[in-house]
Structures are given as structure tokens and as C-alpha cells.
Design a protein around this motif. Structure first.
Motif, PDB file in Angstrom:
ATOM      1  N   VAL A  42      76.540  66.670  -2.099  1.00 33.80           N
ATOM      2  CA  VAL A  42      75.276  66.315  -3.598  1.00 33.80           C
ATOM      3  C   VAL A  42      75.589  67.536  -4.043  1.00 33.80           C
ATOM      4  O   VAL A  42      74.898  67.583  -5.332  1.00 33.80           O
ATOM      5  CB  VAL A  42      73.720  66.385  -2.264  1.00 33.80           C
ATOM      6  N   GLY A  43      75.642  69.224  -3.969  1.00 33.14           N
ATOM      7  CA  GLY A  43      75.589  70.590  -4.667  1.00 33.14           C
ATOM      8  C   GLY A  43      76.857  70.825  -5.488  1.00 33.14           C
ATOM      9  O   GLY A  43      77.187  70.087  -5.584  1.00 33.14           O
ATOM     10  N   LYS A  44      75.951  70.227  -6.993  1.00 32.63           N
ATOM     11  CA  LYS A  44      76.991  69.949  -8.198  1.00 32.63           C
ATOM     12  C   LYS A  44      75.079  70.143  -9.399  1.00 32.63           C
ATOM     13  O   LYS A  44      73.781  70.890  -9.403  1.00 32.63           O
ATOM     14  CB  LYS A  44      77.238  68.396  -8.309  1.00 32.63           C
ATOM     15  N   LEU A  45      76.275  70.686 -10.296  1.00 30.23           N
ATOM     16  CA  LEU A  45      75.193  71.337 -11.947  1.00 30.23           C
ATOM     17  C   LEU A  45      74.347  69.458 -12.032  1.00 30.23           C
ATOM     18  O   LEU A  45      74.709  69.250 -12.161  1.00 30.23           O
ATOM     19  CB  LEU A  45      75.784  71.679 -12.340  1.00 30.23           C
ATOM     20  N   VAL A  46      73.140  69.752 -12.494  1.00 32.47           N
ATOM     21  CA  VAL A  46      72.376  68.605 -12.721  1.00 32.47           C
ATOM     22  C   VAL A  46      72.311  68.486 -14.135  1.00 32.47           C
ATOM     23  O   VAL A  46      71.112  69.676 -14.427  1.00 32.47           O
ATOM     24  CB  VAL A  46      71.041  68.270 -12.075  1.00 32.47           C
ATOM     25  N   ILE A  67      75.940  66.654   2.471  1.00 38.95           N
ATOM     26  CA  ILE A  67      74.979  68.723   1.378  1.00 38.95           C
ATOM     27  C   ILE A  67      75.653  68.980   0.707  1.00 38.95           C
ATOM     28  O   ILE A  67      75.129  69.300  -0.388  1.00 38.95           O
ATOM     29  CB  ILE A  67      73.894  69.011   2.415  1.00 38.95           C
ATOM     30  N   LYS A  68      76.523  69.297   0.706  1.00 38.06           N
ATOM     31  CA  LYS A  68      77.920  69.670   0.195  1.00 38.06           C
ATOM     32  C   LYS A  68      78.129  69.226  -1.168  1.00 38.06           C
ATOM     33  O   LYS A  68      78.656  69.396  -2.328  1.00 38.06           O
ATOM     34  CB  LYS A  68      79.100  70.983   0.884  1.00 38.06           C
ATOM     35  N   SER A 128      73.974  73.852  -6.056  1.00 32.24           N
ATOM     36  CA  SER A 128      74.924  74.979  -4.966  1.00 32.24           C
ATOM     37  C   SER A 128      74.311  75.515  -4.913  1.00 32.24           C
ATOM     38  O   SER A 128      74.801  76.917  -3.423  1.00 32.24           O
ATOM     39  CB  SER A 128      76.247  75.035  -5.362  1.00 32.24           C
ATOM     40  N   LYS A 129      72.738  76.387  -5.412  1.00 30.51           N
ATOM     41  CA  LYS A 129      72.023  77.726  -4.723  1.00 30.51           C
ATOM     42  C   LYS A 129      71.070  76.318  -3.890  1.00 30.51           C
ATOM     43  O   LYS A 129      70.176  77.930  -3.717  1.00 30.51           O
ATOM     44  CB  LYS A 129      71.659  78.150  -6.300  1.00 30.51           C
TER      45      LYS A 129
END
Length: 209
Positions: free
Chosen positions: A53-57, A50-51, A101-102
């Protein structure tokens, strides 16, 4: 003597078989991970995935707007005014993004359930390039910083309406869902369940923002 010899050989084989079984089950006992260890490993792996995956889209777009700005200052003399106006051309680069990330989630290791508890709202950034043409004003009603602030505010409001009616936000949401689906793939591949808003997510179309 032959009978006792055979019995002695049989005992030897029984002892060897029993010894082999003890060694085999002892090995399995000490090398097979417990259910608790397996759950812990699964939980750590899911958290890491999951971490990852966390990025800015981000989805980008370009918008143009032409505005006519007018301002009139009346005087005490009837019919006499001091006018100012300008043709304003706005070219704006716009980004609509989601910071993954949020995204917050809960992990129920015992029941093997990952629950998404929050998906952040989109972040819209407008970077306008404002140019003024055919500017007209008078000595008693010249352009001030307040005028330029009003024009910038009006331009952003107009652009915001255009963005709302465009496909930019929809495209950004589709990209967001595509990224969140990676969480679904990870959990399903490990035999876990993904939930959001009380519903079990089995496919991408089940994810509704």
C-alpha cells in the motif's frame, strides 16, 4: 474353532483400525501448522500487504495569480521619489501529496491488532512560473535580485492561501483515506482489527486525520 477364528479376525481388524488412527493423527500432528506458526504467517502477510500500500499519493492542481509590485525610494528633496513597479503574472503547478511509506504502525500478533501510530502530514510543492510585464524603474531605483526574491515570496504566500481555501488538500486527504482503507480490508479479511488514535476502525469514515 469357529469362535477362536472369529476372535482372531476381530483382533486383526482392531489392530488395523488402531494403526489407521495412529497414522491419521500422526499425519495431522506433523502437517497442521501450530497457532504460533499461523500468527507468524499472518503477521508476515499483513506486513507485506501494508508495504504494498505504501506509495506516494498525489493530487495536482493549477493556480494563477496576478500581482502588482511597487517600490518607492524617497529622497531628501520633498515630493521627489524614485519609483519602480511591475505587473507580475504567476502560473503555478501545485501538488499535495502523502508519502505512505512514512506511515508507522505496530502489530500485536497475539491479539491480532494492527495499530496505525503515525500518518505523515501532507507535502505541498509549489512550482511557480513568474512573468513580469509593464516593468518601470529608474536609474536610482532599479530592479535587483532582492526585488525578485520579495516577489517570489509574496507569490508563494498568496498561492498558499488559495490552496488552503481550495479543495486540493481535501481531495488529497480523500485519496489518502482511500489508500489507508486498503489496510482495513486486508486486516478485516484475515480476522484482525485495525486501530488509530485509540479507536477501532471498522469503516473508512472512522479514519479521521
Amino acid at each position: 474353532m469357529g469362535f477362536f477364528t472369529t476372535l482372531s479376525e476381530l483382533r486383526k481388524w482392531l489392530v488395523l483400525i488402531l494403526l489407521g488412527l495412529v497414522l491419521f493423527f500422526g499425519y495431522k500432528y506433523f502437517t497442521t501448522p501450530s497457532r504460533e506458526t499461523t500468527l507468524e504467517n499472518d503477521t508476515n502477510l499483513i506486513q507485506q500487504q501494508i508495504k504494498n500500500v505504501g506509495k506516494l499519493v498525489v493530487t495536482e492542481g493549477h493556480f494563477a495569480e496576478v500581482l502588482t509590485y511597487k517600490d518607492r525610494k524617497k529622497t531628501y528633496i520633498p515630493g521627489v521619489t524614485f519609483d519602480k513597479k511591475a505587473l507580475v503574472v504567476i502560473n503555478a503547478d501545485v501538488t499535495v501529496g502523502f508519502d505512505l511509506s512514512k506511515v508507522t504502525y505496530d502489530i500485536d500478533a497475539e491479539r491480532k491488532i494492527v495499530t496505525i501510530t503515525n500518518i505523515p502530514k501532507e507535502e505541498i510543492k509549489i512550482s511557480p512560473d513568474i512573468k513580469y510585464y509593464n516593468t518601470e524603474s529608474s536609474t536610482f531605483n532599479a530592479f535587483t535580485g532582492d526585488d525578485y526574491n520579495k516577489i517570489a515570496k509574496s507569490a508563494k504566500e498568496s498561492l498558499a492561501k488559495k490552496i488552503e481555501n481550495s479543495t486540493l488538500k481535501t481531495n488529497a486527504q480523500n485519496r489518502l483515506l482511500s489508500e489507508l482503507t486498503k489496510m482495513l480490508v486486508v486486516t478485516n479479511s484475515m480476522g484482525w482489527t485495525l486501530q488509530y488514535k485509540g479507536n477501532v476502525i471498522q469503516k473508512e469514515t472512522d479514519l479521521k486525520l
